[in-house]
Design an enzyme around this catalytic site. Structure first.
Site, PDB file in Angstrom:
ATOM      1  N   VAL A 165       0.909  -1.143   0.000  1.00  0.00           N
ATOM      2  CA  VAL A 165       0.000   0.000   0.000  1.00  0.00           C
ATOM      3  C   VAL A 165       0.953   1.199   0.000  1.00  0.00           C
ATOM      4  O   VAL A 165       1.564   1.506   1.022  1.00  0.00           O
ATOM      5  CB  VAL A 165      -0.944  -0.004   1.217  1.00  0.00           C
ATOM      6  N   PRO A 166       1.128   1.845  -1.149  1.00  0.00           N
ATOM      7  CA  PRO A 166       2.283   2.728  -1.375  1.00  0.00           C
ATOM      8  C   PRO A 166       2.231   4.108  -0.721  1.00  0.00           C
ATOM      9  O   PRO A 166       2.186   5.143  -1.386  1.00  0.00           O
ATOM     10  CB  PRO A 166       2.324   2.835  -2.899  1.00  0.00           C
ATOM     11  N   CYS A 167       2.313   4.130   0.595  1.00  0.00           N
ATOM     12  CA  CYS A 167       2.334   5.398   1.321  1.00  0.00           C
ATOM     13  C   CYS A 167       3.601   6.195   1.021  1.00  0.00           C
ATOM     14  O   CYS A 167       3.612   7.420   1.171  1.00  0.00           O
ATOM     15  CB  CYS A 167       2.190   5.157   2.817  1.00  0.00           C
ATOM     16  N   HIS A 168       4.642   5.517   0.553  1.00  0.00           N
ATOM     17  CA  HIS A 168       5.892   6.217   0.209  1.00  0.00           C
ATOM     18  C   HIS A 168       5.719   7.156  -0.979  1.00  0.00           C
ATOM     19  O   HIS A 168       6.551   8.023  -1.207  1.00  0.00           O
ATOM     20  CB  HIS A 168       7.013   5.207  -0.071  1.00  0.00           C
TER      21      HIS A 168
END
Length: 182
Positions: free
Chosen positions: A137-140
């Site tokens: 889940v690409p919070c970056h």
């Protein structure tokens, strides 16, 4: 965070350091770099920790896909996710993160506007920071309005490495800002 009572875990090594993976009966519930802020320490370490399940099929597959991703051998993930441990608002934010495409970034402000909550930038930021399924889940891919690499529970060096791997670092820190699907 409230995780399913039958959650299990395993530890794996990656190009960005050791990672703890957690799975519930319905999907992958956690990916935390060692020492990551907001990790569920009591569930990962010590006498009350989730059971170690090295042979768990979903955890094995998640480890394989994560390692391939970090070696640039795959572009995305195909794993069932269990995001039910968060509040309804957090889950809404985490689902929105899934729409930010590889190679793209968005800002906290743009994400809050996309969610129809333009004044909730801080709350959106807090939910992004508590994302339990790092990388997948690409919070970056969420950066400051000016493209700066603000906040990442796994550390700014890892955030920079992930965005570089995805060819998004120059975009995030450059004059133009890519919003991808967000």
């Amino acid at each position: 965070m409230q995780f399913h009572p039958h959650t299990v875990q395993m530890r794996t090594s990656t190009a960005l350091g050791p990672v703890r993976l957690a799975a519930s009966p319905t999907g992958l519930a956690g990916v935390w770099f060692e020492g990551q802020r907001h990790e569920p320490s009591l569930q990962l370490h010590g006498p009350a920790a989730w059971a170690d399940a090295v042979g768990h099929p979903l955890l094995q597959e998640a480890a394989r896909q994560l390692q391939q991703y970090l070696r640039a051998e795959r572009a995305g993930f195909d794993l069932p996710l269990d995001l039910s441990g968060g509040t309804p608002f957090q889950q809404e934010v985490w689902r929105a993160l899934l729409a930010i495409g590889r190679g793209a970034t968005t800002s906290y402000g743009a994400l809050s506007r996309q969610l129809g909550r333009p004044l909730a930038v801080r709350a959106v930021g807090a939910a992004v920071g508590r994302n339990p399924v790092s990388v997948i889940v690409p919070c970056h891919r969420v950066v400051g309005t000016d493209g700066s690499l603000t906040g990442y529970a796994g550390g700014l060096d890892r955030k920079r490495a992930l965005l570089t791997l995805e060819n998004a670092y120059a975009t995030a820190t450059g004059a133009s800002h890519s919003k991808g699907n967000a």
